[in-house]
Write a protein that holds these residues in place. Structure first.
Motif, PDB file in Angstrom:
ATOM      1  N   THR A  11     -31.834  17.223 -32.673  1.00 44.59           N
ATOM      2  CA  THR A  11     -32.044  16.136 -33.626  1.00 44.59           C
ATOM      3  C   THR A  11     -33.371  15.474 -33.316  1.00 44.59           C
ATOM      4  O   THR A  11     -33.604  15.036 -32.190  1.00 44.59           O
ATOM      5  CB  THR A  11     -30.927  15.079 -33.547  1.00 44.59           C
ATOM      6  N   VAL A  12     -34.252  15.414 -34.305  1.00 44.34           N
ATOM      7  CA  VAL A  12     -35.511  14.699 -34.185  1.00 44.34           C
ATOM      8  C   VAL A  12     -35.251  13.292 -34.722  1.00 44.34           C
ATOM      9  O   VAL A  12     -34.799  13.125 -35.852  1.00 44.34           O
ATOM     10  CB  VAL A  12     -36.623  15.390 -34.998  1.00 44.34           C
ATOM     11  N   VAL A  13     -35.521  12.296 -33.910  1.00 45.78           N
ATOM     12  CA  VAL A  13     -35.275  10.907 -34.307  1.00 45.78           C
ATOM     13  C   VAL A  13     -36.538  10.393 -34.991  1.00 45.78           C
ATOM     14  O   VAL A  13     -37.556  10.128 -34.346  1.00 45.78           O
ATOM     15  CB  VAL A  13     -34.880  10.043 -33.097  1.00 45.78           C
ATOM     16  N   ALA A  14     -36.456  10.282 -36.313  1.00 44.29           N
ATOM     17  CA  ALA A  14     -37.632  10.013 -37.136  1.00 44.29           C
ATOM     18  C   ALA A  14     -38.318   8.696 -36.810  1.00 44.29           C
ATOM     19  O   ALA A  14     -39.544   8.625 -36.783  1.00 44.29           O
ATOM     20  CB  ALA A  14     -37.241  10.041 -38.612  1.00 44.29           C
ATOM     21  N   ASP A  15     -37.554   7.656 -36.560  1.00 45.77           N
ATOM     22  CA  ASP A  15     -38.193   6.368 -36.300  1.00 45.77           C
ATOM     23  C   ASP A  15     -38.572   6.179 -34.839  1.00 45.77           C
ATOM     24  O   ASP A  15     -39.058   5.122 -34.442  1.00 45.77           O
ATOM     25  CB  ASP A  15     -37.351   5.206 -36.815  1.00 45.77           C
ATOM     26  N   ALA A  16     -38.408   7.213 -34.036  1.00 50.43           N
ATOM     27  CA  ALA A  16     -38.893   7.195 -32.656  1.00 50.43           C
ATOM     28  C   ALA A  16     -40.071   8.163 -32.518  1.00 50.43           C
ATOM     29  O   ALA A  16     -40.463   8.533 -31.436  1.00 50.43           O
ATOM     30  CB  ALA A  16     -37.773   7.590 -31.704  1.00 50.43           C
ATOM     31  N   HIS A  17     -40.604   8.563 -33.641  1.00 52.13           N
ATOM     32  CA  HIS A  17     -41.674   9.548 -33.719  1.00 52.13           C
ATOM     33  C   HIS A  17     -42.813   8.895 -34.487  1.00 52.13           C
ATOM     34  O   HIS A  17     -42.583   8.232 -35.488  1.00 52.13           O
ATOM     35  CB  HIS A  17     -41.121  10.772 -34.474  1.00 52.13           C
ATOM     36  N   ALA A  18     -44.034   9.054 -34.021  1.00 52.07           N
ATOM     37  CA  ALA A  18     -45.169   8.389 -34.665  1.00 52.07           C
ATOM     38  C   ALA A  18     -46.164   9.399 -35.216  1.00 52.07           C
ATOM     39  O   ALA A  18     -46.264  10.516 -34.730  1.00 52.07           O
ATOM     40  CB  ALA A  18     -45.877   7.485 -33.666  1.00 52.07           C
ATOM     41  N   VAL A  20     -50.318   9.373 -37.130  1.00 56.08           N
ATOM     42  CA  VAL A  20     -51.534   8.574 -37.289  1.00 56.08           C
ATOM     43  C   VAL A  20     -51.432   7.700 -38.531  1.00 56.08           C
ATOM     44  O   VAL A  20     -51.917   6.584 -38.568  1.00 56.08           O
ATOM     45  CB  VAL A  20     -52.771   9.503 -37.362  1.00 56.08           C
ATOM     46  N   SER A  21     -50.764   8.219 -39.551  1.00 54.81           N
ATOM     47  CA  SER A  21     -50.554   7.482 -40.797  1.00 54.81           C
ATOM     48  C   SER A  21     -49.151   7.808 -41.300  1.00 54.81           C
ATOM     49  O   SER A  21     -48.483   8.705 -40.772  1.00 54.81           O
ATOM     50  CB  SER A  21     -51.587   7.897 -41.848  1.00 54.81           C
ATOM     51  N   ASP A  22     -48.712   7.090 -42.320  1.00 53.26           N
ATOM     52  CA  ASP A  22     -47.399   7.393 -42.902  1.00 53.26           C
ATOM     53  C   ASP A  22     -47.362   8.822 -43.427  1.00 53.26           C
ATOM     54  O   ASP A  22     -46.347   9.512 -43.317  1.00 53.26           O
ATOM     55  CB  ASP A  22     -47.070   6.410 -44.024  1.00 53.26           C
ATOM     56  N   GLU A  23     -48.481   9.264 -43.997  1.00 53.19           N
ATOM     57  CA  GLU A  23     -48.537  10.624 -44.548  1.00 53.19           C
ATOM     58  C   GLU A  23     -48.385  11.677 -43.452  1.00 53.19           C
ATOM     59  O   GLU A  23     -47.605  12.623 -43.601  1.00 53.19           O
ATOM     60  CB  GLU A  23     -49.854  10.833 -45.291  1.00 53.19           C
ATOM     61  N   THR A  28     -45.265  15.746 -40.402  1.00 52.75           N
ATOM     62  CA  THR A  28     -44.759  16.319 -39.156  1.00 52.75           C
ATOM     63  C   THR A  28     -43.240  16.361 -39.143  1.00 52.75           C
ATOM     64  O   THR A  28     -42.661  17.219 -38.480  1.00 52.75           O
ATOM     65  CB  THR A  28     -45.274  15.559 -37.920  1.00 52.75           C
ATOM     66  N   LEU A  29     -42.580  15.476 -39.871  1.00 50.84           N
ATOM     67  CA  LEU A  29     -41.121  15.530 -39.956  1.00 50.84           C
ATOM     68  C   LEU A  29     -40.656  16.650 -40.884  1.00 50.84           C
ATOM     69  O   LEU A  29     -39.517  17.108 -40.779  1.00 50.84           O
ATOM     70  CB  LEU A  29     -40.558  14.188 -40.431  1.00 50.84           C
ATOM     71  N   ALA A  30     -41.523  17.102 -41.765  1.00 54.41           N
ATOM     72  CA  ALA A  30     -41.158  18.205 -42.664  1.00 54.41           C
ATOM     73  C   ALA A  30     -41.013  19.516 -41.894  1.00 54.41           C
ATOM     74  O   ALA A  30     -40.210  20.371 -42.267  1.00 54.41           O
ATOM     75  CB  ALA A  30     -42.207  18.349 -43.766  1.00 54.41           C
ATOM     76  N   ILE A  31     -41.747  19.667 -40.815  1.00 54.21           N
ATOM     77  CA  ILE A  31     -41.713  20.922 -40.051  1.00 54.21           C
ATOM     78  C   ILE A  31     -40.334  21.179 -39.439  1.00 54.21           C
ATOM     79  O   ILE A  31     -39.767  22.252 -39.637  1.00 54.21           O
ATOM     80  CB  ILE A  31     -42.833  20.950 -38.999  1.00 54.21           C
TER      81      ILE A  31
END
Length: 50
Positions: A11-18, A20-23, A28-31
């Motif tokens: 599980t990748v925790v999206a809000d614990a991942h940064a 450079v920009s929102d885009e 990177t979460l799409a991968i």
């Protein structure tokens, strides 16, 4: 993604991942989403309520 390659659910925790920009954050979460269902993306709240 060595864990997923070995058959371990991840599980990748999206809000614990940064990013450079929102885009770039969303890109990177799409991968990891491509590895579903073995790899999932969730928020901290979702992980803690499981």
């Amino acid at each position: 993604m060595a864990a997923a390659d070995a058959g371990v659910p991840v599980t990748v925790v999206a809000d614990a991942h940064a990013g450079v920009s929102d885009e770039t954050h969303e890109r990177t979460l799409a991968i990891p989403r491509l590895y579903g269902p073995l790899v999932g993306v969730a928020t901290t709240d979702e992980v803690l309520t499981r």
